[in-house]
Enzyme design. Structure first.
Site, mmCIF file in Angstrom:
data_model
loop_
_atom_site.group_PDB
_atom_site.id
_atom_site.type_symbol
_atom_site.label_atom_id
_atom_site.label_comp_id
_atom_site.label_asym_id
_atom_site.label_seq_id
_atom_site.Cartn_x
_atom_site.Cartn_y
_atom_site.Cartn_z
ATOM 1 N N LYS A 139 0.844 -1.201 0.000
ATOM 2 C CA LYS A 139 0.000 0.000 0.000
ATOM 3 C C LYS A 139 0.880 1.252 0.000
ATOM 4 C CE LYS A 139 -3.897 -2.375 2.026
ATOM 5 N NZ LYS A 139 -4.545 -2.897 3.229
ATOM 6 N N GLN B 211 -4.937 -1.710 9.346
ATOM 7 C CA GLN B 211 -4.803 -3.032 8.718
ATOM 8 C C GLN B 211 -5.439 -4.096 9.621
ATOM 9 O OE1 GLN B 211 -3.398 -3.564 5.575
ATOM 10 N NE2 GLN B 211 -4.140 -5.652 5.844
ATOM 11 N N ASP C 210 -11.316 2.599 3.598
ATOM 12 C CA ASP C 210 -11.681 1.180 3.428
ATOM 13 C C ASP C 210 -13.198 1.037 3.300
ATOM 14 O OD1 ASP C 210 -9.709 -0.704 3.171
ATOM 15 O OD2 ASP C 210 -9.338 -0.897 5.330
#
Ligand code: NAP
Length: 284
Positions: A53, A97, A120
């Site tokens: 990422k 994460q 997200d």
């Protein structure tokens, strides 16, 4: 022979376009879109995802910051970090994460991310907006699948769409997006009776179950479009999808491979969401 939908190529084209738009944004605002990624603990797979990422951000000219926190991090420490980032003008997207170590409350952590920085799209507000079809951000994997269908000019309208898997991050939002684009959608899961009978009806079949090579040729209609979201490691270490490519590919009209299908699209859509967050923040 099916058309192989090349996720790597579509992702590269999309990232080039994002880089171009990010350049324009940076030139007109004097700062770049920024993403913060928080990783707690030392899960090796998560570390690889986070590295990817960060590199993807750098490649498109974003500012990015990775916060590595120890496995023993407390809720208070993690929430304090999120609070700091919430107020950081350089940061437009915050990603924690997952999975988190067991002692941390994932739901509370997601709820602490401000919805406008929730790239997200896991926050309750963003999840609700997906139901209504009024969104700024979409969860990255289903958004990536839609982008691939669009790129391949595969129309969803009026098609029988079957989604296998009902997770909150893939299956459910995937079904909603297909519905919003006028597909006739069926969602299957582990309690579905006669799964093959349902999957054989699909014009567009999206599979996200996490079981290697599970969907076989006899479960697929001739000419179906097959999207394989699965990412599984075989005993020999090789990556494989949820679809048995060898038996399904000859029946499908188009199919995504694993690797090189949906996978590269997921981080691409995270970049898209971060740029959207920066643009929307600048308009406020
Ligand atoms: P998940 O949370 O474990 O959900 C799996 C879903 O599959 C559940 O809804 C489960 O049904 C269903 N299922 C399991 N066995 C089944 C069976 N035999 N028949 C029908 N349905 C079955 O998984 P996920 O997070 O959605 O991920 C799914 C796969 O996609 C994994 O391989 C994951 O690694 C991969 N993935 C890939 C990307 C990418 O970027 N390419 C991103 C995210 C996930 P129940 O609800 O009834 O248990």
């Amino acid at each position: 022979m099916a058309k192989i939908i090349d996720g790597k190529k579509i992702a590269a084209e999309t990232r080039a376009d994002i880089a171009e738009r990010a350049k324009g944004f940076t030139e007109s605002h004097g700062y770049a879109p920024g993403l913060a990624v928080i990783i707690v603990g030392e899960d090796p797979a998560s570390q690889v995802y986070v590295r990817n990422k960060k590199k993807a951000c750098e490649d498109v000219g974003f500012y990015s910051q990775v916060y590595e926190m120890a496995a023993e991090t407390t809720m208070e420490q993690l929430l304090a970090r999120i609070e700091e980032l919430k107020n950081d003008p350089k940061i437009h997207g915050i990603l924690v994460q997952l999975p988190l170590p067991k002692h941390l409350d994932e739901k509370a952590v997601i709820a602490a991310i401000p919805p406008e920085k929730d790239v997200d799209a896991f926050h309750l507000l963003n999840t609700g907006k997906i139901m209504l079809g009024e969104y700024s951000f979409l969860p990255c994997t289903p958004a990536g699948v839609m982008k691939m269908l669009e790129h391949e000019q595969i129309s969803v309208s009026g098609k029988e769409c079957v989604v296998v898997g009902r997770s909150n991050i893939v299956g459910k939002p995937m079904a909603m997006l297909l519905l919003h684009t006028n597909g006739t959608v069926t969602i299957c899961h582990s309690r579905t009776k006669d799964l093959a009978e349902v999957t054989r009806r699909a014009d567009i079949l999206v599979v996200a179950i996490g079981k290697a090579d599970f969907i076989t040729g006899d479960m697929v209609k001739d000419g179906a479009v097959v999207i394989d979201v699965g990412m599984n490691r075989r005993a020999d270490g090789k990556l494989t999808g949820d679809v048995d490519f060898a038996s399904v590919e000859p029946k499908a009209s188009a199919i995504t491979p694993v690797p090189g299908g949906v996978g590269p699209m997921t981080i691409t859509m995270l970049l898209e969401n971060t740029l959207t967050a920066a643009v929307e923040a600048a308009q406020k």
